[in-house]
Design a protein around this motif. Sequence first.
Motif, PDB file in Angstrom:
ATOM      1  N   GLN A 387      -8.738   7.495 -14.938  1.00  0.00           N
ATOM      2  CA  GLN A 387      -7.725   8.629 -14.703  1.00  0.00           C
ATOM      3  C   GLN A 387      -7.455   9.629 -16.021  1.00  0.00           C
ATOM      4  O   GLN A 387      -7.031  10.689 -15.875  1.00  0.00           O
ATOM      5  CB  GLN A 387      -6.464   7.934 -14.157  1.00  0.00           C
ATOM      6  CG  GLN A 387      -6.392   7.451 -12.654  1.00  0.00           C
ATOM      7  CD  GLN A 387      -5.477   6.696 -12.268  1.00  0.00           C
ATOM      8  OE1 GLN A 387      -4.664   6.132 -13.001  1.00  0.00           O
ATOM      9  NE2 GLN A 387      -5.219   6.636 -10.866  1.00  0.00           N
ATOM     10  N   SER A 388      -7.578   9.182 -17.173  1.00  0.00           N
ATOM     11  CA  SER A 388      -7.663   9.633 -18.341  1.00  0.00           C
ATOM     12  C   SER A 388      -8.781  10.474 -18.647  1.00  0.00           C
ATOM     13  O   SER A 388      -8.407  11.535 -19.668  1.00  0.00           O
ATOM     14  CB  SER A 388      -7.066   8.851 -19.523  1.00  0.00           C
ATOM     15  OG  SER A 388      -5.978   7.856 -19.013  1.00  0.00           O
ATOM     16  N   ALA A 389      -9.805  10.016 -18.119  1.00  0.00           N
ATOM     17  CA  ALA A 389     -11.034  10.797 -18.713  1.00  0.00           C
ATOM     18  C   ALA A 389     -11.174  12.139 -18.123  1.00  0.00           C
ATOM     19  O   ALA A 389     -10.774  12.511 -17.103  1.00  0.00           O
ATOM     20  CB  ALA A 389     -12.079   9.940 -17.956  1.00  0.00           C
ATOM     21  N   PRO A 390     -11.975  12.936 -18.853  1.00  0.00           N
ATOM     22  CA  PRO A 390     -12.250  14.263 -18.572  1.00  0.00           C
ATOM     23  C   PRO A 390     -13.236  14.482 -17.471  1.00  0.00           C
ATOM     24  O   PRO A 390     -13.963  13.291 -17.164  1.00  0.00           O
ATOM     25  CB  PRO A 390     -12.748  14.919 -19.950  1.00  0.00           C
ATOM     26  CG  PRO A 390     -13.053  13.813 -20.906  1.00  0.00           C
ATOM     27  CD  PRO A 390     -12.198  12.698 -20.544  1.00  0.00           C
ATOM     28  N   PRO A 391     -13.586  15.510 -16.976  1.00  0.00           N
ATOM     29  CA  PRO A 391     -14.466  15.735 -15.729  1.00  0.00           C
ATOM     30  C   PRO A 391     -15.763  15.090 -16.071  1.00  0.00           C
ATOM     31  O   PRO A 391     -16.221  14.923 -17.436  1.00  0.00           O
ATOM     32  CB  PRO A 391     -14.370  17.133 -15.301  1.00  0.00           C
ATOM     33  CG  PRO A 391     -13.314  17.660 -15.940  1.00  0.00           C
ATOM     34  CD  PRO A 391     -12.952  16.847 -17.351  1.00  0.00           C
ATOM     35  N   GLY A 392     -16.659  14.883 -15.098  1.00  0.00           N
ATOM     36  CA  GLY A 392     -18.020  14.451 -15.256  1.00  0.00           C
ATOM     37  C   GLY A 392     -18.215  12.775 -14.728  1.00  0.00           C
ATOM     38  O   GLY A 392     -17.199  12.262 -14.732  1.00  0.00           O
ATOM     39  N   ARG A 393     -19.310  12.478 -14.793  1.00  0.00           N
ATOM     40  CA  ARG A 393     -19.725  11.021 -14.287  1.00  0.00           C
ATOM     41  C   ARG A 393     -19.347  10.381 -15.459  1.00  0.00           C
ATOM     42  O   ARG A 393     -19.395  10.674 -16.707  1.00  0.00           O
ATOM     43  CB  ARG A 393     -21.097  10.717 -14.198  1.00  0.00           C
ATOM     44  CG  ARG A 393     -21.556   9.507 -13.889  1.00  0.00           C
ATOM     45  CD  ARG A 393     -22.883   9.358 -13.361  1.00  0.00           C
ATOM     46  NE  ARG A 393     -24.112   9.363 -14.474  1.00  0.00           N
ATOM     47  CZ  ARG A 393     -25.232   8.909 -14.177  1.00  0.00           C
ATOM     48  NH1 ARG A 393     -25.524   8.855 -12.575  1.00  0.00           N
ATOM     49  NH2 ARG A 393     -26.097   8.775 -15.071  1.00  0.00           N
ATOM     50  N   ILE A 394     -18.724   9.041 -15.290  1.00  0.00           N
ATOM     51  CA  ILE A 394     -18.095   8.346 -16.472  1.00  0.00           C
ATOM     52  C   ILE A 394     -19.341   7.282 -16.456  1.00  0.00           C
ATOM     53  O   ILE A 394     -19.771   6.409 -15.799  1.00  0.00           O
ATOM     54  CB  ILE A 394     -16.750   7.722 -16.015  1.00  0.00           C
ATOM     55  CG1 ILE A 394     -16.155   8.767 -15.878  1.00  0.00           C
ATOM     56  CG2 ILE A 394     -16.414   6.563 -17.286  1.00  0.00           C
ATOM     57  CD1 ILE A 394     -14.479   8.305 -15.349  1.00  0.00           C
TER      58      ILE A 394
END
Length: 412
Positions: A387-394
């Motif tokens: 939920q904290s990660a910026p957009p894009g595949r993780i």
Amino acid sequence: MAGNTEPLSPRAKLAVTAGKAAAAVSRAAGRGSGSVIGGKVALRLDPDLLARLAQHLDVVLVSATNGKTTTTRLIAEALRAAGPVVSNALGANMPAGITSALAGGSDAKFGVIEVDEKYLAGVARDVTPKCIALLNLSRDQLDRAAETRMLAEKWREGLSGSKAVIVANADDPLVVWAASSSQQVVWVAAGQAWKDDAWSCPSCGGVMQRPGDDWFCGQCGFRRPTPTWALTGDHVLDPHGSAWPIHLQLPGRANKANATSSAAVAAVFGVPPQVALERMYQVQAVAGRYDVVSFLGRDLRLLLAKNPAGWLETFSLIDPPPTPVVLSVNARGADGTDTSWLWDVDYTQLAGHPIFVIGDRKLDMAVRLEVAGLDFRVCETLDEAVQSAPPGRIEVIANYTAFQDVRRRVGN
């Protein structure tokens, strides 16, 4: 030996039945696949069961520090071109897990078995393999695994009388030294990205010289053998000089190397490289590794990295910055409880990626990243990290038990 279809004794049949029952109870209780407890029960009732179950099979054993589960899967897929295969596909690679796997393969022709490095010699004695694939040796589970040269010596002693064809990586000096005691060796140029465990000669202790892709000891003359199979770019070069294209759904150079060794193994069993490599394309993921899953509205790619050599290979797979990366490290029994290996990994390769750290030993990882001068955020859970990660595949990179934790959380 293969071809001997002597039926199982009443004791062996009882052991198999009891083992399957124990595994079923374990599964019903939600304690995993049950393969290990099932195998332990079966072996307690019949200590010779592993040998009995393997007697009708043409067996190949696969051992290494990294890549053995994937390579086992690739070989199994290739050999299915020539007959039914039984394999410990989920990676339970000690005698109990191997026994459980073979107990389910009474109709198989081939047994493709991943073996933990420490158990290779003992399992080889029990199952009389036709072929043994040795891929690499590097530091792993520092609290309980033998130092790499000691492990190579165990392999060397354990395989010295074997009639198996040894398919061995010519680019790893420790593997070459271990395999050199064997009567029949097929050398494969599969590469060696991680060299930090192979700077001293395993034969005499001298300093290894490494001009280009070659290696030799300047003191005793121990040197890289001439390979008959090689990975060159996106092709496998066979002993006749023919180049066969590698088409894999699995990412990275390491998996092309795994495919090259797998093609060499398949050839021992009469499966030609073109057929073997075509069949390997079927493999999309291995026990969850490389899977892309949807979680909390995001795409996560799950990557396993258990030791410095594995982390190095994994960094070469991930999408470029600013792709977000979640790192998860545990230090439970199956991982090894010593996390000092974190200091052997060059985490500066993650510069530019938004980094999120989770897992039992997230603070150990945080200290390591702080020293590497990287920006990161420590999170309590995978949910918080995603939920904290910026957009894009993780990209999610985790060591062994942390990887299992992630898979359970995302329902994979």
